[in-house]
Design an enzyme around this catalytic site. Structure first.
Site, PDB file in Angstrom:
ATOM      1  N   HIS A  94       0.094  -2.377  -8.055  1.00 19.47           N
ATOM      2  CA  HIS A  94       0.283  -3.342  -7.877  1.00 19.47           C
ATOM      3  C   HIS A  94       2.153  -3.378  -7.533  1.00 19.47           C
ATOM      4  O   HIS A  94       3.017  -3.817  -6.980  1.00 19.47           O
ATOM      5  CB  HIS A  94       1.351  -4.469  -9.605  1.00 19.47           C
ATOM      6  N   LYS A  96       3.908  -2.374  -4.287  1.00 21.13           N
ATOM      7  CA  LYS A  96       4.278  -2.771  -2.606  1.00 21.13           C
ATOM      8  C   LYS A  96       5.326  -1.526  -2.441  1.00 21.13           C
ATOM      9  O   LYS A  96       6.620  -2.337  -1.736  1.00 21.13           O
ATOM     10  CB  LYS A  96       4.597  -4.601  -2.410  1.00 21.13           C
ATOM     11  N   ASP A 101       5.164   8.292   8.726  1.00 23.12           N
ATOM     12  CA  ASP A 101       5.813   9.754   9.236  1.00 23.12           C
ATOM     13  C   ASP A 101       6.382  10.044   7.690  1.00 23.12           C
ATOM     14  O   ASP A 101       7.164  11.854   7.979  1.00 23.12           O
ATOM     15  CB  ASP A 101       6.825   9.582  10.667  1.00 23.12           C
TER      16      ASP A 101
END
Length: 150
Positions: A94, A96, A101
């Protein structure tokens, strides 16, 4: 290493988060590591695929159940040649967050879905080496643990 850029916060409803994520995807030079519950916003999917086509190494960890949702872009991301891994168990992946880079972290409640622009969501963008390092460690641990999408 000293932090050289100020942290940024974005909020929706609205498209400021979408614009920021598209910009980060568009400016990535070497790597994009994505750890996302789902991806179904074609505008972000396009940015992910374009980064890959520019030669940026892109890796995506996602939830195994969400790939079957109507509108899910997981299969098209994998078909573009991007490495995709997902959880195998009952628990949902879950998270996010995204790393750009290995020096920039974007994280928050924002789902990479078209509907997220109409919800109350948030995104924090930081160049803090400490935060980037901790999230990078989590990404690498999950990458080793997760199953590769065929």
């Amino acid at each position: 290493m000293e932090q050289t850029r100020a942290d940024e916060a974005y909020f929706s409803p609205g498209e400021s988060i979408l614009r920021k994520l598209r910009g980060l995807l568009g400016s990535a030079r070497s790597s994009v590591d994505l750890c996302l519950f789902t991806v179904s916003d074609d505008r972000l999917t396009q940015g992910i695929i374009e980064a890959h086509q520019r030669g940026v190494t892109v890796r995506l960890i996602t939830d195994n159940d969400k790939r079957h949702d109507e509108g899910s872009d997981i299969a098209s991301i994998a078909r573009a040649g991007i490495q995709v891994r997902m959880d195998e168990g009952e628990e949902h992946m879950h998270h996010k967050f995204a790393l750009f880079d290995a020096e920039c972290l974007a994280t928050g409640s924002y789902n990479w879905t078209r509907g997220a622009t109409t919800n109350f969501e948030n995104l924090l963008v930081t160049w803090s080496p400490v935060a980037v390092g901790m999230f990078s460690e989590e990404f690498e641990a999950l990458w080793k643990r997760m199953k590769r999408l065929h």
